[in-house]
Design an enzyme around this catalytic site. Structure first.
Site, mmCIF file in Angstrom:
data_model
loop_
_atom_site.group_PDB
_atom_site.id
_atom_site.type_symbol
_atom_site.label_atom_id
_atom_site.label_comp_id
_atom_site.label_asym_id
_atom_site.label_seq_id
_atom_site.Cartn_x
_atom_site.Cartn_y
_atom_site.Cartn_z
ATOM 1 N N LYS A 16 -23.593 -10.974 28.464
ATOM 2 C CA LYS A 16 -22.827 -10.158 27.520
ATOM 3 C C LYS A 16 -23.517 -10.111 26.163
ATOM 4 O O LYS A 16 -24.360 -10.942 25.830
ATOM 5 C CB LYS A 16 -21.393 -10.681 27.419
ATOM 6 C CG LYS A 16 -20.605 -10.406 28.699
ATOM 7 C CD LYS A 16 -19.138 -10.742 28.590
ATOM 8 C CE LYS A 16 -18.397 -10.315 29.864
ATOM 9 N NZ LYS A 16 -16.974 -10.723 29.873
ATOM 10 N N ARG A 59 -18.157 -16.996 36.292
ATOM 11 C CA ARG A 59 -18.330 -15.632 36.820
ATOM 12 C C ARG A 59 -19.669 -15.094 36.323
ATOM 13 O O ARG A 59 -19.851 -14.894 35.114
ATOM 14 C CB ARG A 59 -17.172 -14.744 36.368
ATOM 15 C CG ARG A 59 -17.214 -13.320 36.914
ATOM 16 C CD ARG A 59 -16.017 -12.513 36.427
ATOM 17 N NE ARG A 59 -16.022 -11.165 36.994
ATOM 18 C CZ ARG A 59 -16.673 -10.122 36.476
ATOM 19 N NH1 ARG A 59 -17.386 -10.269 35.367
ATOM 20 N NH2 ARG A 59 -16.604 -8.940 37.064
#
Length: 276
Positions: free
Chosen positions: A228, A262
C-alpha cells in the site's frame, strides 16, 4: 460479549484455522482495476493458477475480491461482481479442498451467494456500514466475519481523512459493531483496522504502533498492508518494488500480535513467519 480465545482454532465451516501461529491470507483479485494486480487474474484459468501457486507457497486462506476497493474505485453492479465469483468458488473448492476461501465483499447478497457456493469467510471492508443486512446474513450462516474499519467509502475515503485520535476511534467503532453482532449471536469475528482505508500515512503508522490495543480486545487481528502507498511513501519504491517495506511492517504486526496477514506475496510472508 465474551471474546474468543485467539489461540483456539477458528472453525470455518468444514475446515478450521489454527491461530496459535500467524497465518497468511493470499490476495486473489479477479478484477481489471485493483491497485496492484488488477487484470492479472481476471480469467478463470489465471485465477486458478494463482490460487494454486499461493496454496503451494503456504497460504491458509485465499481472499477473492471481485470488486475493486482502491481509492476512487468504480462501483460495479452486484450482478457483475457475482459474475466474477460464480465459477471460481466451486472450482477452488474442488481443486484446493483444504484451503479456506474468503470473499472480499461489502454486499450481503454477494455474501449469501458466496456462502451457499461454499465460501468459508466473509471479509467486509465496510464493517457492515454499507449494507445493513450483512450482519444478519453472517448470523444466519455462522461463518467467520472480518470486521474492518473504514472512514467513508472507497470513492471518498482518501480525500481528507481526519481523526481526533485514530486508535481510539477505530477501537470505539469495533466495540459498537461487536455489540451489534453479539445481539445477533455472531461470535466468529476477526478485527481489521483497515490500513489505507480512510487514513493518512501518519494514521496508518499510529495504528500499527498501537496494534496491541486491538489484539487485547480478544479477537484475532488481521492486517492488510501489502504494497500500500503508506508503505512505499516511507520505505521508497513503487508498488511493484514494495516487498521489502511490506515485509518490514508485517514483521512489526506479527510482533504486536497480528494473527492473519493479508498479502500479495505469500512465499516471502510465510518465510517471514517461519523465521521468527
Amino acid at each position: 460479549m465474551k471474546a474468543q480465545d485467539t489461540q483456539l482454532p477458528l472453525f470455518c465451516r468444514e475446515l478450521s484455522l489454527d491461530l496459535s501461529t500467524p497465518k497468511v491470507m493470499g490476495i486473489l483479485n479477479v478484477t481489471p482495476d485493483s491497485f496492484y494486480d488488477g487484470g492479472k487474474h481476471n480469467s478463470l484459468e489465471r485465477a486458478l493458477v494463482q490460487a494454486m501457486k499461493m496454496a503451494k507457497e503456504g497460504a491458509s486462506i485465499i481472499d477473492i475480491g471481485a470488486i475493486s476497493t482502491r481509492p476512487g474505485a468504480k462501483i460495479i453492479s452486484a450482478e457483475e461482481e457475482w459474475g466474477r465469483l460464480e465459477a471460481i468458488i466451486p472450482l477452488l473448492k474442488e481443486k484446493l479442498p483444504d484451503i479456506i476461501i474468503s470473499i472480499d465483499t461489502y454486499r450481503s447478497q454477494i455474501a449469501e451467494r458466496a456462502i451457499k457456493a461454499g465460501a468459508h469467510i466473509i471479509n467486509d471492508i465496510s464493517g457492515g456500514t454499507m449494507d445493513e443486512k450483512m450482519f444478519e446474513t453472517i448470523a444466519e450462516h455462522d461463518v467467520p466475519y472480518v470486521l474492518m474499519h473504514i472512514q467513508g467509502t472507497p470513492q471518498t475515503m482518501q480525500l481528507n481523512p481526519q481523526y481526533e485520535n485514530v486508535v481510539e476511534e477505530v477501537k470505539l467503532f469495533f466495540e459498537e459493531r461487536i455489540n451489534k453482532l453479539s445481539v445477533l449471536g455472531v461470535k466468529k469475528i476477526i478485527l481489521d483496522p483497515g490500513f489505507g482505508f480512510g487514513k493518512t500515512v501518519e494514521h496508518n503508522y499510529q495504528l500499527l504502533e498501537s496494534l496491541e490495543v486491538f489484539v487485547k480486545m480478544g479477537f484475532p487481528v488481521l492486517v492488510g498492508m501489502s504494497r500500500k502507498s503508506f508503505v512505499t511513501k516511507i520505505f521508497g519504491g513503487e508498488k511493484d518494488k514494495a516487498l521489502d517495506g511490506t515485509l518490514a511492517v508485517n514483521k512489526i504486526a506479527i510482533q504486536k500480535g497480528a494473527k492473519i496477514l493479508r498479502v500479495h506475496d505469500v512465499k516471502e510472508t510465510v518465510e517471514l513467519i517461519n523465521n521468527g
